[in-house]
Motif scaffolding. Sequence first.
Motif, mmCIF file in Angstrom:
data_model
loop_
_atom_site.group_PDB
_atom_site.id
_atom_site.type_symbol
_atom_site.label_atom_id
_atom_site.label_comp_id
_atom_site.label_asym_id
_atom_site.label_seq_id
_atom_site.Cartn_x
_atom_site.Cartn_y
_atom_site.Cartn_z
ATOM 1 N N ALA A 12 0.839 -1.200 0.000
ATOM 2 C CA ALA A 12 0.000 0.000 0.000
ATOM 3 C C ALA A 12 0.880 1.258 0.000
ATOM 4 N N GLU A 13 1.975 1.220 0.763
ATOM 5 C CA GLU A 13 2.879 2.373 0.798
ATOM 6 C C GLU A 13 3.533 2.590 -0.563
ATOM 7 N N LYS A 14 3.978 1.492 -1.199
ATOM 8 C CA LYS A 14 4.607 1.604 -2.514
ATOM 9 C C LYS A 14 3.620 2.146 -3.537
ATOM 10 N N MET A 15 2.393 1.657 -3.472
ATOM 11 C CA MET A 15 1.384 2.118 -4.421
ATOM 12 C C MET A 15 1.052 3.587 -4.179
ATOM 13 N N ALA A 16 1.062 4.010 -2.929
ATOM 14 C CA ALA A 16 0.810 5.425 -2.618
ATOM 15 C C ALA A 16 1.928 6.295 -3.173
ATOM 16 N N GLU A 17 3.176 5.809 -3.067
ATOM 17 C CA GLU A 17 4.309 6.549 -3.625
ATOM 18 C C GLU A 17 4.180 6.665 -5.142
ATOM 19 N N LYS A 18 3.832 5.549 -5.793
ATOM 20 C CA LYS A 18 3.639 5.567 -7.242
ATOM 21 C C LYS A 18 2.534 6.540 -7.621
ATOM 22 N N LYS A 19 1.467 6.525 -6.832
ATOM 23 C CA LYS A 19 0.327 7.399 -7.107
ATOM 24 C C LYS A 19 0.754 8.862 -7.035
ATOM 25 N N LYS A 20 1.535 9.210 -6.020
ATOM 26 C CA LYS A 20 1.996 10.588 -5.875
ATOM 27 C C LYS A 20 2.883 10.991 -7.044
ATOM 28 N N SER A 21 3.793 10.112 -7.453
ATOM 29 C CA SER A 21 4.693 10.462 -8.557
ATOM 30 C C SER A 21 3.925 10.573 -9.872
ATOM 31 N N LYS A 22 2.922 9.707 -10.062
ATOM 32 C CA LYS A 22 2.102 9.779 -11.270
ATOM 33 C C LYS A 22 1.302 11.066 -11.295
ATOM 34 N N GLN A 23 0.756 11.459 -10.147
ATOM 35 C CA GLN A 23 -0.059 12.660 -10.086
ATOM 36 C C GLN A 23 0.784 13.904 -10.344
ATOM 37 N N SER A 24 2.029 13.872 -9.922
ATOM 38 C CA SER A 24 2.872 15.032 -10.167
ATOM 39 C C SER A 24 3.238 15.141 -11.646
ATOM 40 N N LYS A 25 3.290 14.004 -12.353
ATOM 41 C CA LYS A 25 3.604 14.011 -13.779
ATOM 42 C C LYS A 25 2.398 14.383 -14.622
ATOM 43 N N LYS A 26 1.236 13.802 -14.297
ATOM 44 C CA LYS A 26 0.011 14.090 -15.046
ATOM 45 C C LYS A 26 -1.194 13.759 -14.187
ATOM 46 N N ASN A 27 -2.354 14.247 -14.578
ATOM 47 C CA ASN A 27 -3.579 13.968 -13.834
ATOM 48 C C ASN A 27 -4.096 12.597 -14.224
ATOM 49 N N ASP A 28 -4.417 11.776 -13.213
ATOM 50 C CA ASP A 28 -4.980 10.453 -13.455
ATOM 51 C C ASP A 28 -6.494 10.544 -13.527
ATOM 52 N N THR A 29 -7.104 9.591 -14.172
ATOM 53 C CA THR A 29 -8.562 9.522 -14.154
ATOM 54 C C THR A 29 -8.983 8.947 -12.818
#
Length: 113
Positions: A12-29
Amino acid sequence: ARSGRKAARRAAEKMAEKKKSKQSKKNDTSKKKKAEEDPWVQCDRCHKWRHLPHTINLMLLPEHWFCELNVYDPKRNNCEAPEQTPKEVAKEKKKRAKKLALKKLQQEQQEEE
């Protein structure tokens, strides 16, 4: 020694980190965001990852988690079953949503008759 709960927390922590990095690069649906929030847990015996429903509280899982504790997915509640991928999870969710929509439509048609 691995534990189901600890492994799930790390995932869950790793996925949260990925989510943050993805959001900083572009907006997710919103669908992608929801898929990343779904819980995954690792079997302490075979070390395969299993997807659990989003309603499951990872903190309430036993310290040592095994595939047979996966009562939510009869296809994958043993160590012999193949590991599920996030793509498969998304595909199955889509399939379930279509099935539910079709069922709802059929019920509405029957009520009109």
